[in-house]
Enzyme design. Structure first.
Site, PDB file in Angstrom:
ATOM      1  N   HIS A 128     -27.423  22.552 -13.626  1.00  0.00           N
ATOM      2  CA  HIS A 128     -28.503  21.674 -14.081  1.00  0.00           C
ATOM      3  C   HIS A 128     -28.190  21.050 -15.448  1.00  0.00           C
ATOM      4  O   HIS A 128     -27.548  21.657 -16.293  1.00  0.00           O
ATOM      5  CB  HIS A 128     -29.826  22.429 -14.140  1.00  0.00           C
ATOM      6  CG  HIS A 128     -29.835  23.552 -15.138  1.00  0.00           C
ATOM      7  ND1 HIS A 128     -30.052  23.367 -16.480  1.00  0.00           N
ATOM      8  CD2 HIS A 128     -29.668  24.883 -14.983  1.00  0.00           C
ATOM      9  CE1 HIS A 128     -30.024  24.521 -17.109  1.00  0.00           C
ATOM     10  NE2 HIS A 128     -29.783  25.463 -16.229  1.00  0.00           N
ATOM     11  N   ASP A 129     -28.609  19.814 -15.619  1.00  0.00           N
ATOM     12  CA  ASP A 129     -28.502  19.060 -16.874  1.00  0.00           C
ATOM     13  C   ASP A 129     -27.072  18.734 -17.268  1.00  0.00           C
ATOM     14  O   ASP A 129     -26.828  18.258 -18.386  1.00  0.00           O
ATOM     15  CB  ASP A 129     -29.187  19.811 -18.030  1.00  0.00           C
ATOM     16  CG  ASP A 129     -30.666  20.006 -17.789  1.00  0.00           C
ATOM     17  OD1 ASP A 129     -31.418  19.028 -17.949  1.00  0.00           O
ATOM     18  OD2 ASP A 129     -31.072  21.120 -17.420  1.00  0.00           O
ATOM     19  N   GLY A 174     -24.756  24.905 -16.617  1.00  0.00           N
ATOM     20  CA  GLY A 174     -25.778  24.000 -17.097  1.00  0.00           C
ATOM     21  C   GLY A 174     -25.471  23.417 -18.471  1.00  0.00           C
ATOM     22  O   GLY A 174     -24.853  24.066 -19.308  1.00  0.00           O
TER      23      GLY A 174
END
Length: 269
Positions: free
Chosen positions: A120-121, A138
């Site tokens: 994520h991100d 992430g």
């Protein structure tokens, strides 16, 4: 447009022209699939994902799914953005953010080989190549043109600079500056000469960045003194980026190792 009758495409998804979607593929609501995309059988494009024109998503890939993060709560609206002409091979997993309004990004022309994981991100630049089984945690940032070999493990919040080359089976716990090569012993061993040449950097630009890398990693100087030495010369744009990348590092810089440096620095420009 050719959508296989067994594909599950939500009526609320926006599908461009000349898109092919294979058997048992899934495209959820709030997705946008650009023109001329190809989605293979059993691939899944999850909610709040945009796929740029000309991209290809292969068998079993899972794009834009919910993150593996305790902070994620059902109902959070976050996004995944896939650039134009990206290639996402078999069983790649890409996760959207656990934070409201945030986005995981895969740049134009990027190739993610089979079984790559993008956390994520993460912010993956344009024309990045990531080989099989590499795991990107992430918040990782990978700049344009970087090449990652297979089975690489990258800690959260690490950065990999422009046109860096990462050797296979390495573990990254700190940043790798632009134009550097990281060997399989997890040490920076010199400049990515071949990558710079292929990217079209002229001999003067390559010489300047090679000199900067040598000063920072291989002259037994501490970081601040090495940067001071580099800045004594007129800085090319590439060296400016190298210096700024190091100065802005929050996790620190992966160490250098001179064992292979002689070979790399003696290589022709």
């Amino acid at each position: 447009m050719a959508i296989h009758p067994t594909a599950a495409v939500d009526p609320a998804a926006v599908i461009g022209q000349n898109v092919e979607i294979g058997p048992y593929a899934v495209v959820e609501k709030n997705c946008v699939i650009g023109d001329n995309c190809w989605i293979d059988a059993h691939a899944k494009v999850c909610e709040y994902t945009t796929v740029g024109a000309g991209s290809r998503i292969y068998y079993g890939a899972l794009v834009g799914t919910e993150p593996q993060d305790h902070r994620f709560k059902p109902g959070i609206v976050s996004y995944t953005l896939i650039g134009k002409n990206a290639v996402i091979r078999e069983y790649v997993t890409i996760h959207r953010s656990p934070f409201e309004g945030k986005t995981t990004v895969i740049g134009d022309g990027t190739l993610l080989m089979a079984f790559v994981h993008i956390g994520h991100d993460a912010q993956i630049g344009n024309y990045v190549t990531i080989a099989n089984q590499t795991a990107v945690s992430g918040h990782v940032i990978i700049e344009d043109g970087a090449v990652l070999s297979g089975y690489v493990l990258i800690h959260q919040f690490c950065r990999i600079g422009k046109l860096a080359m990462i050797g296979g089976r390495t573990i990254l716990t700190q940043d790798v500056p632009p134009y550097c090569m990281l060997a399989e012993n997890c040490r920076v061993c010199g400049p990515n000469v071949v990558g710079m040449r292929r990217a079209g950097l002229d001999s003067d630009a390559r010489l300047a960045i090679r000199k900067a890398i040598k000063s920072y990693f291989f002259k037994d100087l501490n970081g601040s003194n090495a940067l001071a030495e580099i800045e004594k010369d007129t800085l090319t744009p590439e060296v400016e980026h190298f210096v700024e990348f190091i100065r802005s590092s929050e996790r620190g810089i992966m160490a250098g190792e001179s064992e292979l440096a002689g070979f790399l620095f003696d290589e022709e420009l």
